[in-house]
Enzyme design. Structure first.
Site, PDB file in Angstrom:
ATOM      1  N   ARG A  87       0.823  -1.213   0.000  1.00  0.00           N
ATOM      2  CA  ARG A  87       0.000   0.000   0.000  1.00  0.00           C
ATOM      3  C   ARG A  87       0.853   1.257   0.000  1.00  0.00           C
ATOM      4  O   ARG A  87       0.511   2.255  -0.638  1.00  0.00           O
ATOM      5  CB  ARG A  87      -0.919  -0.021   1.222  1.00  0.00           C
ATOM      6  CG  ARG A  87      -1.954   1.098   1.244  1.00  0.00           C
ATOM      7  CD  ARG A  87      -3.066   0.791   2.213  1.00  0.00           C
ATOM      8  NE  ARG A  87      -4.011   1.891   2.272  1.00  0.00           N
ATOM      9  CZ  ARG A  87      -4.189   2.680   3.343  1.00  0.00           C
ATOM     10  NH1 ARG A  87      -3.480   2.481   4.436  1.00  0.00           N
ATOM     11  NH2 ARG A  87      -5.077   3.649   3.318  1.00  0.00           N
ATOM     12  N   HIS A  91       0.568   4.380  -2.681  1.00  0.00           N
ATOM     13  CA  HIS A  91       0.328   5.756  -2.254  1.00  0.00           C
ATOM     14  C   HIS A  91       1.473   6.680  -2.634  1.00  0.00           C
ATOM     15  O   HIS A  91       1.281   7.888  -2.742  1.00  0.00           O
ATOM     16  CB  HIS A  91       0.055   5.806  -0.748  1.00  0.00           C
ATOM     17  CG  HIS A  91      -1.329   5.374  -0.381  1.00  0.00           C
ATOM     18  ND1 HIS A  91      -2.150   6.101   0.456  1.00  0.00           N
ATOM     19  CD2 HIS A  91      -2.062   4.293  -0.755  1.00  0.00           C
ATOM     20  CE1 HIS A  91      -3.312   5.481   0.582  1.00  0.00           C
ATOM     21  NE2 HIS A  91      -3.275   4.369  -0.139  1.00  0.00           N
ATOM     22  N   ASN A 119      -3.524   9.200   3.838  1.00  0.00           N
ATOM     23  CA  ASN A 119      -2.321   8.484   4.276  1.00  0.00           C
ATOM     24  C   ASN A 119      -2.238   8.266   5.783  1.00  0.00           C
ATOM     25  O   ASN A 119      -1.290   7.646   6.266  1.00  0.00           O
ATOM     26  CB  ASN A 119      -1.065   9.238   3.814  1.00  0.00           C
ATOM     27  CG  ASN A 119      -0.856   9.132   2.319  1.00  0.00           C
ATOM     28  OD1 ASN A 119      -1.279   8.169   1.686  1.00  0.00           O
ATOM     29  ND2 ASN A 119      -0.199  10.129   1.741  1.00  0.00           N
ATOM     30  N   HIS A 220      -6.012  -5.571  -2.705  1.00  0.00           N
ATOM     31  CA  HIS A 220      -6.828  -5.681  -1.500  1.00  0.00           C
ATOM     32  C   HIS A 220      -7.108  -7.135  -1.119  1.00  0.00           C
ATOM     33  O   HIS A 220      -7.887  -7.383  -0.207  1.00  0.00           O
ATOM     34  CB  HIS A 220      -8.152  -4.935  -1.684  1.00  0.00           C
ATOM     35  CG  HIS A 220      -8.010  -3.450  -1.552  1.00  0.00           C
ATOM     36  ND1 HIS A 220      -9.043  -2.569  -1.815  1.00  0.00           N
ATOM     37  CD2 HIS A 220      -6.961  -2.682  -1.182  1.00  0.00           C
ATOM     38  CE1 HIS A 220      -8.623  -1.323  -1.619  1.00  0.00           C
ATOM     39  NE2 HIS A 220      -7.357  -1.376  -1.230  1.00  0.00           N
TER      40      HIS A 220
END
Length: 367
Positions: A87, A91, A119, A220
């Protein structure tokens, strides 16, 4: 829209059907790399200028083995950190490109990207691991490998060591000198509450198509979601698309609004990187609206189905999408820098300055 009482039975039948059907579509994981070495197959994606499949062959030939060996130890203690590192890479890349800017602490110029709302749920341990990896690599090779490249390799190993495909990562990224603003961070990281159409439009601006979008969403299949990221699907009224039994179980974890609890993103195999996330969506058991709507939207529904019955296809498309995403607005050549500390620009790094000053003084004494 109301669903019939037999929905749960239908879901059970669908799961059984998919599990029986999947092997017929399976190919060997070795096709995408199932060994300790690099993947024999490279995604057919053009490389950005300055990136290379062999960038550190001379300057740091063991960089990948150093990172993988260290992460094996980390994941043996806590496999959940794999999702955190994956992740973190997402990001970073979606906000002003894969330049390690999300790793930077805030400064006098303002708060860093880490402090922007999207975040705030990034794992603190993920940032620590990246800098631990940087220390390991720099001890072996000197300051030649960027934090952005380390983050990209850590994401790949997080996928592979969780059961996903092994694949080559083009390297040569340099670290950015600035972090993005709060508004830019929010604008470039779609909310889990948004719909598929909005996500498709957002990622299209980055050169990622519908298949890329659905494949990347498959990240995910590992990790956790916070109650506050999906609570609107439970309260004040339950989202009619959500499976009733699934919703009932979620309410046990999230009994009211503004609860800080977490739950798994994939109820079937939460720690394994596989295609069960897509089976979840077909059974109306996607956690976030942004996930579940991929099976509702006409543009993405068939892609979800294809990935649910064919894990090898998902792995193949995931590698392509990750390779494309990993090259977003990269800095190469003389752009940016190679940070001595992933959270601090070299110009702000007092430790680095003192070392450089000592080197200058030593050189002067030898004259």
């Amino acid at each position: 829209m109301a669903f019939p009482a037999s929905a749960s039975f239908t879901s059970l039948v669908l799961v059984s059907y998919l599990l029986l059907l999947a092997p017929w579509f399976e190919f060997s994981r070795a096709e995408y790399g199932d060994s300790e070495g690099s993947s024999p197959v490279r995604a057919s994606v053009p490389l950005s200028k300055g990136l290379s499949w062999s960038f550190y062959d001379s300057s740091c030939p063991k960089v990948e083995s150093i990172i993988r060996k260290y992460l094996k130890k980390i994941f043996k203690q806590d496999i959940g950190q794999a999702a955190g590192l994956l992740r973190l890479h997402f990001h970073d890349c979606f906000v002003q490109g894969c330049d390690g800017s999300v790793l930077l602490d805030g400064s006098a110029s303002g708060p860093g990207e880490q402090e922007a709302p999207p975040n705030l749920s990034l794992r603190a341990r993920a940032f620590e691991i990246i800098d631990e990896l940087r220390e390991q690599v720099h001890q072996k090779c000197g300051r030649v490998v960027s934090c952005a490249d380390i983050a990209a390799l850590a994401a790949r190993d997080s996928v592979f060591l969780s059961g996903g495909p092994n694949y080559d990562v083009p390297l040569g990224r340099r670290d950015g000198l600035n972090f993005a603003t709060r508004n830019a961070t929010i604008e470039n990281l779609p909310s889990p509450r948004t719909n598929a159409s909005t996500i498709l439009s957002s990622l299209a601006t980055k050169g990622l198509d519908a298949t890329d979008t659905v494949a990347l969403s498959g990240g995910h299949t590992i990790g956790l979601g916070h109650c506050t990221s999906f609570e609107e699907r439970l309260y004040p009224a339950q989202d009619p698309v959500m499976d009733k039994t699934f919703a009932k179980n979620l309410k046990l974890t999230c009994p009211a609004l503004n609860i800080t609890n977490t739950t798994v993103l994939d109820i079937r195999s939460p720690d394994a990187f596989d295609n069960k996330y897509y089976v979840d969506l077909m059974n109306r058991q996607g956690l976030f609206n942004s996930d579940q709507d991929l099976y509702t939207d006409a543009t993405t529904k068939d892609i979800v189905t294809d990935f649910a019955v064919n894990q090898s296809l998902f792995f193949e498309k995931f590698v392509v999408a990750m390779t494309k995403m990993g090259q977003l607005s990269v800095l190469t050549g003389t752009g940016g820098e190679v940070r001595a500390n992933c959270s601090v620009r070299n110009s702000d790094n007092t430790v680095l300055k003192s070392v450089v000053e000592e080197d200058i003084e030593s050189a002067a004494e030898l004259k």
